[in-house]
Write a protein that holds these residues in place. Structure first.
Motif, mmCIF file in Angstrom:
data_model
loop_
_atom_site.group_PDB
_atom_site.id
_atom_site.type_symbol
_atom_site.label_atom_id
_atom_site.label_comp_id
_atom_site.label_asym_id
_atom_site.label_seq_id
_atom_site.Cartn_x
_atom_site.Cartn_y
_atom_site.Cartn_z
ATOM 1 N N GLU A 60 0.761 -1.197 0.270
ATOM 2 C CA GLU A 60 0.026 0.071 -0.102
ATOM 3 C C GLU A 60 0.875 1.250 0.047
ATOM 4 N N ASP A 61 0.478 2.352 -0.353
ATOM 5 C CA ASP A 61 1.419 3.355 -0.389
ATOM 6 C C ASP A 61 2.019 3.922 0.814
ATOM 7 N N THR A 62 0.788 4.591 1.785
ATOM 8 C CA THR A 62 1.492 4.972 3.014
ATOM 9 C C THR A 62 0.705 4.591 4.049
ATOM 10 N N ARG A 63 1.237 4.657 5.226
ATOM 11 C CA ARG A 63 0.356 4.546 6.412
ATOM 12 C C ARG A 63 -0.735 5.295 6.497
ATOM 13 N N GLU A 64 -0.703 6.510 5.983
ATOM 14 C CA GLU A 64 -1.889 7.467 5.742
ATOM 15 C C GLU A 64 -3.009 6.941 5.043
ATOM 16 N N SER A 65 -2.823 6.258 3.908
ATOM 17 C CA SER A 65 -3.686 5.880 3.038
ATOM 18 C C SER A 65 -4.681 4.958 4.075
ATOM 19 N N ALA A 79 -14.150 -7.964 15.389
ATOM 20 C CA ALA A 79 -13.589 -9.357 15.953
ATOM 21 C C ALA A 79 -13.562 -9.183 17.624
ATOM 22 N N TRP A 80 -12.743 -8.163 17.649
ATOM 23 C CA TRP A 80 -12.449 -7.996 19.054
ATOM 24 C C TRP A 80 -13.581 -7.029 19.994
ATOM 25 N N GLY A 81 -14.658 -6.628 18.994
ATOM 26 C CA GLY A 81 -15.790 -6.150 19.995
ATOM 27 C C GLY A 81 -15.604 -4.597 19.941
ATOM 28 N N ALA A 82 -14.592 -3.837 19.104
ATOM 29 C CA ALA A 82 -14.336 -2.300 19.454
ATOM 30 C C ALA A 82 -14.927 -1.693 18.296
ATOM 31 N N GLU A 83 -15.045 -0.447 18.353
ATOM 32 C CA GLU A 83 -15.485 0.750 17.518
ATOM 33 C C GLU A 83 -14.291 0.969 16.350
ATOM 34 N N ARG A 84 -12.993 0.913 17.066
ATOM 35 C CA ARG A 84 -11.764 1.360 16.101
ATOM 36 C C ARG A 84 -10.910 0.361 16.489
ATOM 37 N N CYS A 85 -10.026 -0.028 15.661
ATOM 38 C CA CYS A 85 -8.765 -0.990 16.005
ATOM 39 C C CYS A 85 -7.594 -0.254 15.284
ATOM 40 N N HIS A 86 -6.497 -0.209 15.984
ATOM 41 C CA HIS A 86 -5.427 0.173 15.263
ATOM 42 C C HIS A 86 -4.119 -0.839 15.281
ATOM 43 N N PHE A 87 -3.744 -1.323 14.145
ATOM 44 C CA PHE A 87 -2.628 -2.303 14.334
ATOM 45 C C PHE A 87 -1.264 -1.767 14.778
ATOM 46 N N LEU A 88 -0.502 -2.207 15.465
ATOM 47 C CA LEU A 88 0.605 -1.807 16.301
ATOM 48 C C LEU A 88 1.918 -2.573 15.975
ATOM 49 N N VAL A 89 2.917 -1.924 15.598
ATOM 50 C CA VAL A 89 4.079 -2.912 15.226
ATOM 51 C C VAL A 89 5.199 -2.479 16.381
ATOM 52 N N ASN A 90 5.145 -1.826 17.424
ATOM 53 C CA ASN A 90 5.870 -1.864 18.673
ATOM 54 C C ASN A 90 5.270 -2.358 19.965
ATOM 55 N N GLY A 91 4.406 -3.402 19.841
ATOM 56 C CA GLY A 91 3.844 -4.126 20.846
ATOM 57 C C GLY A 91 2.852 -3.222 21.592
ATOM 58 N N SER A 92 2.299 -3.867 22.513
ATOM 59 C CA SER A 92 1.319 -3.277 23.380
ATOM 60 C C SER A 92 2.063 -1.893 24.043
ATOM 61 N N THR A 93 3.185 -1.941 24.112
ATOM 62 C CA THR A 93 4.187 -0.840 24.647
ATOM 63 C C THR A 93 3.569 0.335 23.980
ATOM 64 N N ALA A 98 0.580 5.422 23.040
ATOM 65 C CA ALA A 98 -0.480 6.251 22.415
ATOM 66 C C ALA A 98 -1.877 6.705 23.333
ATOM 67 N N LEU A 99 -2.228 5.560 24.289
ATOM 68 C CA LEU A 99 -3.401 6.041 24.579
ATOM 69 C C LEU A 99 -3.156 6.833 25.834
ATOM 70 N N VAL A 100 -2.099 6.880 26.515
ATOM 71 C CA VAL A 100 -1.922 7.976 27.730
ATOM 72 C C VAL A 100 -1.809 9.358 27.217
ATOM 73 N N LEU A 101 -1.137 9.617 25.930
ATOM 74 C CA LEU A 101 -0.706 10.555 25.378
ATOM 75 C C LEU A 101 -2.055 11.223 24.752
ATOM 76 N N ALA A 102 -2.950 10.301 24.239
ATOM 77 C CA ALA A 102 -4.281 10.823 23.851
ATOM 78 C C ALA A 102 -5.218 11.220 25.119
ATOM 79 N N ILE A 103 -4.979 10.813 26.339
ATOM 80 C CA ILE A 103 -6.030 10.923 27.224
ATOM 81 C C ILE A 103 -5.382 12.351 28.212
ATOM 82 N N MET A 257 1.900 9.096 15.902
ATOM 83 C CA MET A 257 3.189 9.472 16.492
ATOM 84 C C MET A 257 4.169 8.309 17.262
ATOM 85 N N THR A 258 3.465 7.252 17.599
ATOM 86 C CA THR A 258 4.149 6.455 18.464
ATOM 87 C C THR A 258 4.673 5.207 17.584
#
Ligand SMILES: Cc1ncc(COP(=O)(O)O)c(C=O)c1O
Length: 490
Positions: A60-65, A79-93, A98-103, A257-258
Protein backbone atom coordinates in the motif's frame (compact mmCIF):
# COMPACT_ATOMS: atom_id res chain seq x y z
CA UNK A 1 -23.04 -5.10 6.97
CA UNK A 2 -20.45 -6.82 9.15
CA UNK A 3 -17.26 -7.98 7.49
CA UNK A 4 -16.77 -11.65 6.71
CA UNK A 5 -14.29 -12.86 9.33
CA UNK A 6 -13.06 -15.58 6.99
CA UNK A 7 -11.49 -12.85 4.83
CA UNK A 8 -7.85 -11.81 5.18
CA UNK A 9 -7.61 -8.64 3.08
CA UNK A 10 -4.13 -7.74 4.19
CA UNK A 11 -2.61 -11.20 3.79
CA UNK A 12 -4.21 -11.42 0.34
CA UNK A 13 -2.63 -8.14 -0.73
CA UNK A 14 0.85 -9.25 0.34
CA UNK A 15 0.46 -12.56 -1.46
CA UNK A 16 -0.72 -10.71 -4.57
CA UNK A 17 2.33 -8.45 -4.39
CA UNK A 18 4.65 -11.44 -4.25
CA UNK A 19 2.85 -13.23 -7.10
CA UNK A 20 3.05 -10.16 -9.33
CA UNK A 21 6.88 -10.31 -9.38
CA UNK A 22 7.65 -6.60 -9.03
CA UNK A 23 11.06 -5.11 -9.75
CA UNK A 24 11.51 -3.35 -6.43
CA UNK A 25 13.03 0.12 -6.17
CA UNK A 26 11.90 0.51 -2.58
CA UNK A 27 13.02 -0.53 0.88
CA UNK A 28 14.40 -2.76 2.30
CA UNK A 29 17.85 -2.78 0.71
CA UNK A 30 18.04 -6.54 0.30
CA UNK A 31 15.45 -6.15 -2.53
CA UNK A 32 13.16 -9.07 -1.82
CA UNK A 33 16.10 -11.20 -0.76
CA UNK A 34 18.14 -10.88 -3.97
CA UNK A 35 20.91 -8.99 -2.18
CA UNK A 36 20.56 -10.66 1.20
CA UNK A 37 23.61 -12.28 2.79
CA UNK A 38 23.62 -16.08 2.69
CA UNK A 39 23.37 -16.48 6.48
CA UNK A 40 20.25 -14.31 6.61
CA UNK A 41 18.66 -16.26 3.75
CA UNK A 42 19.50 -19.47 5.58
CA UNK A 43 17.82 -18.15 8.70
CA UNK A 44 14.59 -16.72 7.37
CA UNK A 45 14.27 -18.22 3.90
CA UNK A 46 13.53 -16.72 0.48
CA UNK A 47 9.77 -16.81 1.02
CA UNK A 48 9.96 -14.56 4.01
CA UNK A 49 12.39 -12.11 2.39
CA UNK A 50 10.15 -11.83 -0.66
CA UNK A 51 7.43 -10.48 1.60
CA UNK A 52 9.65 -8.36 3.81
CA UNK A 53 8.34 -4.99 2.74
CA UNK A 54 7.58 -1.67 4.26
CA UNK A 55 4.26 -0.45 3.01
CA UNK A 56 5.48 2.60 1.09
CA UNK A 57 5.61 1.84 -2.61
CA UNK A 58 4.74 -1.77 -2.08
CA UNK A 59 1.55 -3.35 -0.78
CA UNK A 60 0.00 0.00 0.00
CA UNK A 61 1.25 3.52 -0.56
CA UNK A 62 1.60 4.96 2.96
CA UNK A 63 0.39 4.41 6.51
CA UNK A 64 -1.88 7.41 5.97
CA UNK A 65 -3.75 5.85 3.11
CA UNK A 66 -6.98 4.52 4.45
CA UNK A 67 -7.86 1.66 2.14
CA UNK A 68 -6.27 -1.66 2.85
CA UNK A 69 -4.97 -1.20 6.38
CA UNK A 70 -8.24 0.37 7.43
CA UNK A 71 -10.17 -2.56 5.97
CA UNK A 72 -8.04 -5.07 7.88
CA UNK A 73 -8.37 -2.97 11.03
CA UNK A 74 -12.15 -2.87 10.61
CA UNK A 75 -12.25 -6.67 10.47
CA UNK A 76 -10.19 -6.72 13.67
CA UNK A 77 -12.33 -4.09 15.42
CA UNK A 78 -15.41 -6.21 14.80
CA UNK A 79 -13.70 -9.40 15.91
CA UNK A 80 -12.48 -7.87 19.19
CA UNK A 81 -15.75 -5.97 19.79
CA UNK A 82 -14.38 -2.44 19.39
CA UNK A 83 -15.44 0.63 17.44
CA UNK A 84 -11.88 1.30 16.25
CA UNK A 85 -8.77 -0.86 16.01
CA UNK A 86 -5.21 0.17 15.25
CA UNK A 87 -2.55 -2.31 14.23
CA UNK A 88 0.67 -1.74 16.18
CA UNK A 89 4.20 -2.72 15.25
CA UNK A 90 5.90 -1.86 18.53
CA UNK A 91 3.87 -4.06 20.79
CA UNK A 92 1.30 -3.17 23.41
CA UNK A 93 4.03 -0.86 24.71
CA UNK A 94 3.33 1.62 21.91
CA UNK A 95 -0.44 1.26 22.37
CA UNK A 96 -0.11 2.21 26.04
CA UNK A 97 2.02 5.21 25.04
CA UNK A 98 -0.56 6.34 22.46
CA UNK A 99 -3.47 5.93 24.90
CA UNK A 100 -1.85 7.95 27.67
CA UNK A 101 -0.79 10.72 25.26
CA UNK A 102 -4.35 10.85 23.89
CA UNK A 103 -5.94 11.09 27.31
CA UNK A 104 -3.66 13.10 29.57
CA UNK A 105 -1.18 15.96 29.53
CA UNK A 106 1.01 17.89 31.97
CA UNK A 107 -0.66 18.30 35.35
CA UNK A 108 -3.34 15.67 34.70
CA UNK A 109 -3.92 12.73 37.02
CA UNK A 110 -4.36 9.07 36.03
CA UNK A 111 -5.39 6.23 38.33
CA UNK A 112 -2.79 3.54 37.77
CA UNK A 113 -2.36 0.07 39.29
CA UNK A 114 0.96 -0.35 41.07
CA UNK A 115 1.47 -3.58 39.11
CA UNK A 116 1.33 -1.69 35.79
CA UNK A 117 3.86 -2.59 33.11
CA UNK A 118 6.75 -0.18 32.74
CA UNK A 119 5.31 1.11 29.44
CA UNK A 120 2.66 2.95 31.46
CA UNK A 121 5.21 4.59 33.72
CA UNK A 122 7.21 5.68 30.68
CA UNK A 123 4.05 7.05 29.07
CA UNK A 124 3.56 9.25 32.14
CA UNK A 125 7.01 10.73 31.51
CA UNK A 126 6.09 11.43 27.88
CA UNK A 127 2.73 12.99 28.80
CA UNK A 128 3.74 14.83 31.98
CA UNK A 129 0.81 13.31 33.88
CA UNK A 130 0.94 12.21 37.51
CA UNK A 131 -0.13 8.75 38.72
CA UNK A 132 -2.21 8.01 41.76
CA UNK A 133 -1.65 4.38 42.56
CA UNK A 134 -3.94 1.56 43.50
CA UNK A 135 -1.85 -1.17 45.12
CA UNK A 136 -2.96 -4.76 44.54
CA UNK A 137 -2.12 -7.13 47.42
CA UNK A 138 0.69 -9.66 47.04
CA UNK A 139 -0.23 -13.33 47.40
CA UNK A 140 1.35 -14.60 50.65
CA UNK A 141 2.08 -18.09 49.31
CA UNK A 142 3.19 -17.26 45.79
CA UNK A 143 4.64 -13.79 46.30
CA UNK A 144 2.97 -12.58 43.07
CA UNK A 145 0.89 -9.40 42.75
CA UNK A 146 -2.85 -10.09 42.76
CA UNK A 147 -5.20 -7.55 41.17
CA UNK A 148 -7.10 -4.35 41.86
CA UNK A 149 -10.27 -4.93 43.90
CA UNK A 150 -13.55 -3.20 43.09
CA UNK A 151 -13.42 -1.51 46.52
CA UNK A 152 -9.93 -0.14 45.75
CA UNK A 153 -11.12 1.12 42.37
CA UNK A 154 -14.19 2.81 43.86
CA UNK A 155 -12.10 4.42 46.61
CA UNK A 156 -9.57 5.75 44.09
CA UNK A 157 -12.29 7.15 41.84
CA UNK A 158 -13.92 8.85 44.84
CA UNK A 159 -10.62 10.29 46.07
CA UNK A 160 -9.56 11.53 42.63
CA UNK A 161 -12.67 12.72 40.78
CA UNK A 162 -10.43 14.84 38.54
CA UNK A 163 -8.65 11.71 37.14
CA UNK A 164 -8.57 11.59 33.34
CA UNK A 165 -8.79 7.79 33.26
CA UNK A 166 -8.60 4.65 35.33
CA UNK A 167 -6.11 1.99 34.20
CA UNK A 168 -6.06 -1.67 35.21
CA UNK A 169 -3.76 -4.49 34.11
CA UNK A 170 -5.80 -7.60 33.41
CA UNK A 171 -4.87 -10.43 33.04
CA UNK A 172 -1.62 -10.10 34.97
CA UNK A 173 1.44 -12.01 33.82
CA UNK A 174 0.21 -14.93 35.92
CA UNK A 175 -3.28 -14.86 34.35
CA UNK A 176 -5.11 -13.13 37.23
CA UNK A 177 -8.06 -11.02 36.06
CA UNK A 178 -9.73 -8.13 37.86
CA UNK A 179 -13.51 -7.72 38.06
CA UNK A 180 -13.59 -5.67 34.85
CA UNK A 181 -17.39 -5.23 34.49
CA UNK A 182 -17.70 -3.88 38.05
CA UNK A 183 -14.69 -1.56 37.72
CA UNK A 184 -15.94 -0.32 34.33
CA UNK A 185 -19.34 0.52 35.89
CA UNK A 186 -17.69 2.31 38.81
CA UNK A 187 -15.52 4.42 36.49
CA UNK A 188 -18.35 5.23 34.13
CA UNK A 189 -20.67 6.17 36.98
CA UNK A 190 -18.34 9.13 37.65
CA UNK A 191 -17.62 9.80 33.96
CA UNK A 192 -14.05 8.47 33.97
CA UNK A 193 -12.81 6.41 30.97
CA UNK A 194 -11.73 2.88 31.86
CA UNK A 195 -8.63 1.54 30.10
CA UNK A 196 -7.30 -2.00 30.37
CA UNK A 197 -3.78 -3.19 29.67
CA UNK A 198 -4.86 -6.54 28.26
CA UNK A 199 -1.49 -7.33 26.71
CA UNK A 200 -1.84 -10.88 28.08
CA UNK A 201 -5.44 -11.31 26.96
CA UNK A 202 -5.53 -11.20 23.15
CA UNK A 203 -7.45 -14.50 23.18
CA UNK A 204 -10.07 -13.85 25.84
CA UNK A 205 -12.94 -12.65 23.68
CA UNK A 206 -12.71 -15.61 21.32
CA UNK A 207 -13.59 -18.37 23.80
CA UNK A 208 -16.45 -18.29 26.33
CA UNK A 209 -14.48 -20.63 28.62
CA UNK A 210 -11.88 -17.89 29.21
CA UNK A 211 -12.33 -14.86 31.50
CA UNK A 212 -14.41 -11.97 30.17
CA UNK A 213 -12.39 -9.57 27.99
CA UNK A 214 -12.03 -5.83 28.47
CA UNK A 215 -14.20 -4.61 25.58
CA UNK A 216 -17.07 -6.95 26.50
CA UNK A 217 -16.75 -5.77 30.09
CA UNK A 218 -17.32 -2.19 28.92
CA UNK A 219 -13.79 -0.77 28.78
CA UNK A 220 -13.28 2.34 26.67
CA UNK A 221 -10.01 1.01 25.30
CA UNK A 222 -7.48 -1.72 25.72
CA UNK A 223 -4.27 -3.01 24.20
CA UNK A 224 -3.71 -6.66 23.36
CA UNK A 225 -0.44 -8.24 22.29
CA UNK A 226 -1.24 -10.44 19.31
CA UNK A 227 2.33 -11.72 19.49
CA UNK A 228 2.09 -12.94 23.06
CA UNK A 229 -0.52 -15.68 22.84
CA UNK A 230 -1.81 -15.59 19.23
CA UNK A 231 -0.16 -16.07 15.84
CA UNK A 232 0.96 -12.45 15.44
CA UNK A 233 4.66 -12.05 14.72
CA UNK A 234 6.76 -10.79 17.61
CA UNK A 235 6.09 -7.08 18.33
CA UNK A 236 2.64 -7.10 16.70
CA UNK A 237 -0.27 -5.86 18.82
CA UNK A 238 -3.57 -4.05 18.48
CA UNK A 239 -5.18 -1.12 20.20
CA UNK A 240 -8.95 -1.33 20.57
CA UNK A 241 -11.17 1.62 21.47
CA UNK A 242 -14.67 3.04 21.50
CA UNK A 243 -15.45 6.71 21.19
CA UNK A 244 -18.07 7.44 23.84
CA UNK A 245 -15.55 8.81 26.32
CA UNK A 246 -12.38 8.98 24.21
CA UNK A 247 -11.48 11.26 21.33
CA UNK A 248 -10.80 8.68 18.61
CA UNK A 249 -9.35 11.24 16.18
CA UNK A 250 -6.76 12.31 18.75
CA UNK A 251 -6.05 8.68 19.57
CA UNK A 252 -5.37 8.01 15.89
CA UNK A 253 -2.89 10.91 15.79
CA UNK A 254 -1.12 9.54 18.86
CA UNK A 255 -0.92 6.08 17.29
CA UNK A 256 0.79 7.61 14.29
CA UNK A 257 3.14 9.51 16.58
CA UNK A 258 4.21 6.39 18.45
CA UNK A 259 4.59 3.98 15.50
CA UNK A 260 7.36 3.58 12.99
CA UNK A 261 6.71 5.29 9.69
CA UNK A 262 7.74 2.00 8.06
CA UNK A 263 5.46 -0.62 9.59
CA UNK A 264 6.43 -4.04 8.32
CA UNK A 265 3.87 -5.78 6.17
CA UNK A 266 4.65 -9.21 7.59
CA UNK A 267 3.67 -7.93 10.98
CA UNK A 268 0.43 -6.44 9.71
CA UNK A 269 -0.30 -9.58 7.74
CA UNK A 270 0.27 -11.70 10.82
CA UNK A 271 -2.29 -9.66 12.78
CA UNK A 272 -4.77 -10.07 9.91
CA UNK A 273 -4.21 -13.83 9.82
CA UNK A 274 -4.29 -14.18 13.62
CA UNK A 275 -7.59 -12.30 13.74
CA UNK A 276 -9.09 -14.56 11.07
CA UNK A 277 -7.87 -17.68 12.87
CA UNK A 278 -9.38 -16.51 16.16
CA UNK A 279 -12.66 -15.19 14.75
CA UNK A 280 -13.36 -18.39 12.86
CA UNK A 281 -11.83 -21.09 15.13
CA UNK A 282 -10.87 -19.35 18.38
CA UNK A 283 -13.37 -21.07 20.65
CA UNK A 284 -12.42 -24.62 19.72
CA UNK A 285 -8.68 -23.86 19.59
CA UNK A 286 -8.68 -22.35 23.07
CA UNK A 287 -10.91 -25.06 24.54
CA UNK A 288 -8.27 -27.55 23.43
CA UNK A 289 -5.48 -25.39 24.88
CA UNK A 290 -7.34 -25.09 28.20
CA UNK A 291 -7.72 -28.89 28.32
CA UNK A 292 -3.97 -29.36 27.70
CA UNK A 293 -3.02 -26.80 30.34
CA UNK A 294 -5.37 -28.36 32.91
CA UNK A 295 -4.00 -31.82 32.12
CA UNK A 296 -0.48 -30.60 32.81
CA UNK A 297 -1.48 -28.56 35.90
CA UNK A 298 -3.06 -31.61 37.52
CA UNK A 299 0.03 -33.74 36.92
CA UNK A 300 2.50 -31.06 37.99
CA UNK A 301 0.63 -30.62 41.26
CA UNK A 302 1.03 -34.36 41.89
CA UNK A 303 4.82 -34.05 41.73
CA UNK A 304 6.34 -33.77 45.21
CA UNK A 305 8.08 -30.44 45.68
CA UNK A 306 6.40 -28.63 42.77
CA UNK A 307 3.34 -26.39 42.76
CA UNK A 308 1.38 -25.05 39.81
CA UNK A 309 -0.92 -22.07 40.36
CA UNK A 310 -4.58 -22.95 39.72
CA UNK A 311 -8.19 -21.96 40.28
CA UNK A 312 -7.71 -21.76 44.07
CA UNK A 313 -6.29 -18.30 43.35
CA UNK A 314 -9.87 -17.12 42.76
CA UNK A 315 -10.19 -16.88 46.55
CA UNK A 316 -7.47 -14.20 46.58
CA UNK A 317 -8.05 -10.47 46.78
CA UNK A 318 -8.88 -8.77 43.49
CA UNK A 319 -8.89 -11.98 41.43
CA UNK A 320 -12.29 -12.29 39.74
CA UNK A 321 -11.21 -14.75 37.04
CA UNK A 322 -8.21 -16.87 36.11
CA UNK A 323 -6.77 -17.75 32.72
CA UNK A 324 -6.00 -21.46 33.09
CA UNK A 325 -3.67 -21.49 30.08
CA UNK A 326 -0.95 -19.74 32.09
CA UNK A 327 1.19 -22.14 34.10
CA UNK A 328 3.05 -20.58 37.02
CA UNK A 329 5.27 -23.25 38.54
CA UNK A 330 7.20 -22.95 41.80
CA UNK A 331 10.10 -25.17 42.83
CA UNK A 332 10.82 -23.26 46.06
CA UNK A 333 9.91 -26.41 48.03
CA UNK A 334 12.78 -28.15 46.24
CA UNK A 335 15.06 -25.28 47.13
CA UNK A 336 15.19 -23.77 43.68
CA UNK A 337 14.31 -20.28 42.54
CA UNK A 338 12.38 -19.87 39.32
CA UNK A 339 15.58 -18.75 37.63
CA UNK A 340 17.37 -21.95 38.70
CA UNK A 341 14.46 -24.07 37.53
CA UNK A 342 14.50 -22.30 34.17
CA UNK A 343 18.20 -23.03 33.71
CA UNK A 344 17.77 -26.71 34.55
CA UNK A 345 14.79 -27.08 32.20
CA UNK A 346 16.72 -25.35 29.42
CA UNK A 347 20.06 -27.12 29.86
CA UNK A 348 18.97 -30.62 30.82
CA UNK A 349 15.59 -31.02 29.09
CA UNK A 350 15.53 -28.50 26.19
CA UNK A 351 12.33 -27.03 27.60
CA UNK A 352 12.15 -23.24 27.17
CA UNK A 353 9.85 -21.27 29.49
CA UNK A 354 8.21 -17.90 28.92
CA UNK A 355 9.82 -16.21 31.90
CA UNK A 356 11.52 -16.90 35.19
CA UNK A 357 11.88 -14.82 38.30
CA UNK A 358 13.19 -15.69 41.74
CA UNK A 359 9.85 -17.22 42.76
CA UNK A 360 8.62 -19.23 39.79
CA UNK A 361 8.64 -19.92 36.09
CA UNK A 362 5.76 -18.96 33.82
CA UNK A 363 4.79 -21.00 30.77
CA UNK A 364 2.25 -20.17 28.09
CA UNK A 365 0.02 -22.92 26.74
CA UNK A 366 -1.73 -22.15 23.46
CA UNK A 367 -3.41 -23.87 20.53
CA UNK A 368 0.12 -24.47 19.23
CA UNK A 369 0.78 -27.05 21.96
CA UNK A 370 -0.11 -30.72 21.67
CA UNK A 371 -0.44 -33.47 24.26
CA UNK A 372 3.03 -34.59 23.18
CA UNK A 373 4.44 -31.18 24.16
CA UNK A 374 2.66 -31.32 27.51
CA UNK A 375 4.10 -34.78 28.17
CA UNK A 376 7.61 -33.48 27.43
CA UNK A 377 7.05 -30.80 30.07
CA UNK A 378 5.52 -33.08 32.70
CA UNK A 379 8.13 -35.81 32.17
CA UNK A 380 10.92 -33.24 32.45
CA UNK A 381 9.49 -31.88 35.69
CA UNK A 382 9.04 -35.39 37.14
CA UNK A 383 12.62 -36.29 36.37
CA UNK A 384 13.90 -32.97 37.68
CA UNK A 385 11.95 -33.27 40.95
CA UNK A 386 13.28 -36.80 41.52
CA UNK A 387 16.87 -35.66 40.92
CA UNK A 388 16.60 -32.77 43.35
CA UNK A 389 14.30 -34.35 45.94
CA UNK A 390 16.83 -33.94 48.74
CA UNK A 391 16.38 -30.21 49.16
CA UNK A 392 17.75 -29.91 52.70
CA UNK A 393 19.77 -26.74 53.09
CA UNK A 394 18.47 -25.28 49.88
CA UNK A 395 14.96 -24.60 51.13
CA UNK A 396 15.88 -21.77 53.45
CA UNK A 397 17.75 -19.99 50.66
CA UNK A 398 14.73 -20.36 48.39
CA UNK A 399 12.30 -19.16 51.04
CA UNK A 400 14.32 -15.94 51.27
CA UNK A 401 12.89 -15.02 47.89
CA UNK A 402 9.37 -15.06 49.25
CA UNK A 403 10.37 -12.53 51.87
CA UNK A 404 11.76 -10.22 49.19
CA UNK A 405 8.47 -8.31 48.83
CA UNK A 406 8.22 -5.28 46.57
CA UNK A 407 8.18 -2.20 48.79
CA UNK A 408 4.93 -0.30 49.37
CA UNK A 409 4.48 2.96 47.48
CA UNK A 410 5.61 5.99 49.51
CA UNK A 411 4.44 9.24 47.91
CA UNK A 412 4.72 11.05 44.59
CA UNK A 413 6.69 14.25 45.25
CA UNK A 414 7.20 15.34 41.62
CA UNK A 415 5.51 14.14 38.44
CA UNK A 416 7.51 11.38 36.71
CA UNK A 417 8.36 13.86 33.96
CA UNK A 418 9.53 16.63 36.34
CA UNK A 419 11.78 14.17 38.16
CA UNK A 420 13.06 12.59 34.96
CA UNK A 421 14.23 15.94 33.55
CA UNK A 422 15.33 17.55 36.84
CA UNK A 423 19.04 18.01 37.64
CA UNK A 424 20.09 14.80 39.39
CA UNK A 425 23.00 13.09 41.15
CA UNK A 426 23.97 9.45 41.57
CA UNK A 427 24.14 8.54 45.28
CA UNK A 428 25.18 5.29 46.98
CA UNK A 429 21.99 3.31 47.61
CA UNK A 430 22.37 3.48 51.41
CA UNK A 431 22.22 7.29 51.26
CA UNK A 432 19.04 7.46 49.16
CA UNK A 433 16.42 7.22 51.91
CA UNK A 434 14.25 10.33 51.93
CA UNK A 435 15.46 11.47 48.50
CA UNK A 436 13.31 11.75 45.36
CA UNK A 437 14.11 9.21 42.66
CA UNK A 438 15.00 10.54 39.21
CA UNK A 439 14.72 7.13 37.55
CA UNK A 440 12.64 3.99 37.61
CA UNK A 441 13.70 0.53 38.76
CA UNK A 442 11.93 -2.41 37.20
CA UNK A 443 12.89 -6.01 38.00
CA UNK A 444 12.57 -8.01 34.78
CA UNK A 445 10.66 -10.19 34.51
CA UNK A 446 7.94 -9.34 35.27
CA UNK A 447 8.53 -5.73 34.17
CA UNK A 448 6.62 -4.13 37.03
CA UNK A 449 8.40 -1.07 38.44
CA UNK A 450 9.16 -1.01 42.18
CA UNK A 451 10.26 2.63 42.05
CA UNK A 452 9.27 5.39 39.66
CA UNK A 453 10.72 8.83 38.96
CA UNK A 454 9.37 11.48 41.30
CA UNK A 455 8.75 9.06 44.18
CA UNK A 456 10.19 9.48 47.64
CA UNK A 457 12.61 6.64 48.33
CA UNK A 458 11.63 4.98 51.61
CA UNK A 459 13.67 2.77 53.95
CA UNK A 460 11.75 -0.26 52.66
CA UNK A 461 12.78 0.50 49.07
CA UNK A 462 16.45 0.92 50.06
CA UNK A 463 16.35 -2.43 51.88
CA UNK A 464 14.59 -4.16 48.96
CA UNK A 465 16.98 -2.81 46.35
CA UNK A 466 19.95 -3.79 48.54
CA UNK A 467 18.64 -7.37 48.67
CA UNK A 468 17.89 -7.29 44.95
CA UNK A 469 21.46 -6.15 44.24
CA UNK A 470 22.94 -8.91 46.42
CA UNK A 471 20.76 -11.42 44.57
CA UNK A 472 21.85 -9.95 41.23
CA UNK A 473 18.25 -9.49 40.18
CA UNK A 474 17.97 -8.30 36.57
CA UNK A 475 16.54 -4.78 36.44
CA UNK A 476 15.59 -2.29 33.75
CA UNK A 477 15.58 1.47 34.17
CA UNK A 478 18.37 2.67 36.43
CA UNK A 479 21.63 3.96 35.02
CA UNK A 480 23.58 1.74 37.43
CA UNK A 481 22.19 -1.74 36.79
CA UNK A 482 24.20 -3.15 39.71
CA UNK A 483 22.02 -0.95 41.99
CA UNK A 484 25.07 0.21 43.97
CA UNK A 485 23.93 3.78 43.25
CA UNK A 486 20.61 5.41 42.38
CA UNK A 487 20.06 8.65 40.52
CA UNK A 488 18.09 11.07 42.70
CA UNK A 489 16.82 14.61 42.14
CA UNK A 490 19.62 17.01 43.14
C1 LIG B 1 1.04 -6.20 31.30
C2 LIG B 1 1.88 -5.85 30.12
N1 LIG B 1 1.59 -4.75 29.40
C3 LIG B 1 2.30 -4.40 28.32
C4 LIG B 1 3.37 -5.15 27.91
C5 LIG B 1 4.12 -4.73 26.70
O1 LIG B 1 3.77 -5.56 25.65
P1 LIG B 1 4.64 -5.66 24.30
O2 LIG B 1 5.78 -6.58 24.63
O3 LIG B 1 3.69 -6.23 23.32
O4 LIG B 1 5.10 -4.29 23.98
C6 LIG B 1 3.73 -6.30 28.62
C7 LIG B 1 4.88 -7.11 28.21
O5 LIG B 1 5.25 -8.07 28.77
C8 LIG B 1 2.97 -6.66 29.76
O6 LIG B 1 3.27 -7.74 30.49
Amino acid sequence: MPHDQHDTPYVDAVLAYRRRGFTPFHTPGHKLGKGAPRRLRELVGETCLQADLAMAGAVEDTRESTGLVRLAEEHAAEAWGAERCHFLVNGSTSGVHALVLAIAGPGDTLIVPRNAHKSLLNALIYAGATPVYVEPAVDPVWGIPLNVTVAQAVAALRAHPQAKAMFVTSPTYNGLCADLPAIASAAHAVGVPFIVDQAWGPHLCFCPDLPVDAMTAGADACVVSTHKLLSGLTQSAVLLARGKRLNLARLESMVKMTQSTSPQVLMYASIDAARQQMATHGAELWRAAIAEAEWARERINEIQGLRCLGHEVLAAEGVAAFDPTRLTISALDLGHSGTELETILRDDYAVAVEAADPLAVILNVTFGDSRKDMRVLVDALRDYAARFADARGRREAAARWLRLRPPAFTRQVLSPREAFFAPSVALPLAECEGRVSAESVTPYPPGIPVLGPGEEIGAETVAYLGEAARAQLKVHGPEDLSLRTLRVVA
